[in-house]
Design a protein around this motif. Sequence first.
Motif, PDB file in Angstrom:
ATOM      1  N   CYS A  84       8.581   1.496  -1.073  1.00  0.00           N
ATOM      2  CA  CYS A  84       7.170   1.488  -1.445  1.00  0.00           C
ATOM      3  C   CYS A  84       6.263   1.554  -0.210  1.00  0.00           C
ATOM      4  N   ILE A  85       6.630   0.843   0.844  1.00  0.00           N
ATOM      5  CA  ILE A  85       5.845   0.870   2.090  1.00  0.00           C
ATOM      6  C   ILE A  85       5.793   2.291   2.640  1.00  0.00           C
ATOM      7  N   VAL A  86       6.947   2.922   2.751  1.00  0.00           N
ATOM      8  CA  VAL A  86       6.999   4.270   3.327  1.00  0.00           C
ATOM      9  C   VAL A  86       6.265   5.258   2.421  1.00  0.00           C
ATOM     10  N   LYS A  87       6.480   5.159   1.129  1.00  0.00           N
ATOM     11  CA  LYS A  87       5.789   6.036   0.181  1.00  0.00           C
ATOM     12  C   LYS A  87       4.273   5.876   0.318  1.00  0.00           C
ATOM     13  N   GLY A  88       3.811   4.647   0.381  1.00  0.00           N
ATOM     14  CA  GLY A  88       2.376   4.395   0.504  1.00  0.00           C
ATOM     15  C   GLY A  88       1.805   4.911   1.809  1.00  0.00           C
ATOM     16  N   LEU A  89       2.566   4.763   2.894  1.00  0.00           N
ATOM     17  CA  LEU A  89       2.079   5.233   4.192  1.00  0.00           C
ATOM     18  C   LEU A  89       2.093   6.756   4.302  1.00  0.00           C
ATOM     19  N   ILE A  90       2.920   7.410   3.536  1.00  0.00           N
ATOM     20  CA  ILE A  90       2.872   8.872   3.506  1.00  0.00           C
ATOM     21  C   ILE A  90       1.587   9.315   2.804  1.00  0.00           C
ATOM     22  N   LYS A  91       1.241   8.610   1.741  1.00  0.00           N
ATOM     23  CA  LYS A  91       0.008   8.948   1.017  1.00  0.00           C
ATOM     24  C   LYS A  91      -1.228   8.599   1.827  1.00  0.00           C
ATOM     25  N   GLU A  92      -1.191   7.461   2.503  1.00  0.00           N
ATOM     26  CA  GLU A  92      -2.364   6.992   3.250  1.00  0.00           C
ATOM     27  C   GLU A  92      -1.922   6.458   4.608  1.00  0.00           C
ATOM     28  N   GLU A  93      -1.855   7.353   5.574  1.00  0.00           N
ATOM     29  CA  GLU A  93      -1.434   6.984   6.931  1.00  0.00           C
ATOM     30  C   GLU A  93      -2.434   6.016   7.560  1.00  0.00           C
ATOM     31  N   GLY A  94      -1.926   5.154   8.398  1.00  0.00           N
ATOM     32  CA  GLY A  94      -2.786   4.285   9.185  1.00  0.00           C
ATOM     33  C   GLY A  94      -3.242   3.018   8.500  1.00  0.00           C
ATOM     34  N   CYS A  95      -2.468   2.519   7.556  1.00  0.00           N
ATOM     35  CA  CYS A  95      -2.823   1.255   6.896  1.00  0.00           C
ATOM     36  C   CYS A  95      -2.425   0.083   7.784  1.00  0.00           C
ATOM     37  N   ASN A  96      -3.179  -1.004   7.664  1.00  0.00           N
ATOM     38  CA  ASN A  96      -2.817  -2.217   8.394  1.00  0.00           C
ATOM     39  C   ASN A  96      -2.090  -3.180   7.459  1.00  0.00           C
ATOM     40  N   VAL A  97      -1.592  -4.250   8.044  1.00  0.00           N
ATOM     41  CA  VAL A  97      -0.788  -5.224   7.291  1.00  0.00           C
ATOM     42  C   VAL A  97      -1.562  -5.790   6.109  1.00  0.00           C
ATOM     43  N   SER A  98      -2.826  -6.103   6.308  1.00  0.00           N
ATOM     44  CA  SER A  98      -3.622  -6.695   5.223  1.00  0.00           C
ATOM     45  C   SER A  98      -3.705  -5.772   4.019  1.00  0.00           C
ATOM     46  N   LYS A  99      -3.948  -4.506   4.271  1.00  0.00           N
ATOM     47  CA  LYS A  99      -4.060  -3.553   3.159  1.00  0.00           C
ATOM     48  C   LYS A  99      -2.713  -3.353   2.467  1.00  0.00           C
ATOM     49  N   ILE A 100      -1.647  -3.232   3.253  1.00  0.00           N
ATOM     50  CA  ILE A 100      -0.316  -3.065   2.667  1.00  0.00           C
ATOM     51  C   ILE A 100       0.038  -4.298   1.843  1.00  0.00           C
ATOM     52  N   GLN A 101      -0.231  -5.471   2.400  1.00  0.00           N
ATOM     53  CA  GLN A 101       0.069  -6.723   1.702  1.00  0.00           C
ATOM     54  C   GLN A 101      -0.704  -6.807   0.390  1.00  0.00           C
ATOM     55  N   TYR A 102      -1.968  -6.427   0.413  1.00  0.00           N
ATOM     56  CA  TYR A 102      -2.796  -6.454  -0.793  1.00  0.00           C
ATOM     57  C   TYR A 102      -2.227  -5.509  -1.854  1.00  0.00           C
ATOM     58  N   CYS A 103      -1.844  -4.307  -1.439  1.00  0.00           N
ATOM     59  CA  CYS A 103      -1.316  -3.313  -2.389  1.00  0.00           C
ATOM     60  C   CYS A 103       0.006  -3.753  -3.010  1.00  0.00           C
ATOM     61  N   LEU A 104       0.865  -4.375  -2.196  1.00  0.00           N
ATOM     62  CA  LEU A 104       2.188  -4.771  -2.685  1.00  0.00           C
ATOM     63  C   LEU A 104       2.208  -6.149  -3.319  1.00  0.00           C
ATOM     64  N   ASP A 105       1.184  -6.948  -3.023  1.00  0.00           N
ATOM     65  CA  ASP A 105       1.091  -8.317  -3.540  1.00  0.00           C
ATOM     66  C   ASP A 105       2.345  -9.138  -3.199  1.00  0.00           C
ATOM     67  N   ILE A 106       2.673  -9.142  -1.903  1.00  0.00           N
ATOM     68  CA  ILE A 106       3.805  -9.918  -1.407  1.00  0.00           C
ATOM     69  C   ILE A 106       3.331 -10.782  -0.242  1.00  0.00           C
ATOM     70  N   PRO A 107       4.065 -11.834   0.088  1.00  0.00           N
ATOM     71  CA  PRO A 107       3.674 -12.674   1.230  1.00  0.00           C
ATOM     72  C   PRO A 107       3.716 -11.888   2.541  1.00  0.00           C
ATOM     73  N   GLN A 108       2.832 -12.263   3.450  1.00  0.00           N
ATOM     74  CA  GLN A 108       2.744 -11.588   4.745  1.00  0.00           C
ATOM     75  C   GLN A 108       4.062 -11.684   5.508  1.00  0.00           C
ATOM     76  N   SER A 109       4.745 -12.814   5.406  1.00  0.00           N
ATOM     77  CA  SER A 109       6.011 -12.983   6.125  1.00  0.00           C
ATOM     78  C   SER A 109       7.077 -12.012   5.605  1.00  0.00           C
ATOM     79  N   THR A 110       7.101 -11.797   4.302  1.00  0.00           N
ATOM     80  CA  THR A 110       8.048 -10.851   3.704  1.00  0.00           C
ATOM     81  C   THR A 110       7.738  -9.433   4.166  1.00  0.00           C
ATOM     82  N   LEU A 111       6.457  -9.080   4.141  1.00  0.00           N
ATOM     83  CA  LEU A 111       6.045  -7.755   4.593  1.00  0.00           C
ATOM     84  C   LEU A 111       6.411  -7.542   6.050  1.00  0.00           C
TER      85      LEU A 111
END
Length: 89
Positions: A21-48
């Motif tokens: 999911c991370i790689v798929k999302g970054l292909i669609k929207e390059e240059g995301c930061n941890v906060s945005k990825i974490q928000y989209c996936l709804d997972i703890p920051q440590s897991t991400l």
Amino acid sequence: MEQIKEGARLFKALSHPIRLCIVKGLIKEEGCNVSKIQYCLDIPQSTLSQHLIKLKDMGILKGERDGLNVNYYVINEEARRVIQTLFDY
């Protein structure tokens, strides 16, 4: 045989649903930061962070610092092709 081993390593790295999911999302929207990825996936920051480290160690992602943020990009063209094939981009 080396090419087969490298392909197996790539598939192993992408085999986890969160990493896929991370790689798929970054292909669609390059240059995301941890906060945005974490928000989209709804997972703890440590897991991400653990998944991002694995993807960086495998040479699939790179992070670029932008002030206090780190933006992530897909740098592995094989991974990009696999995701695009899987999800029919």
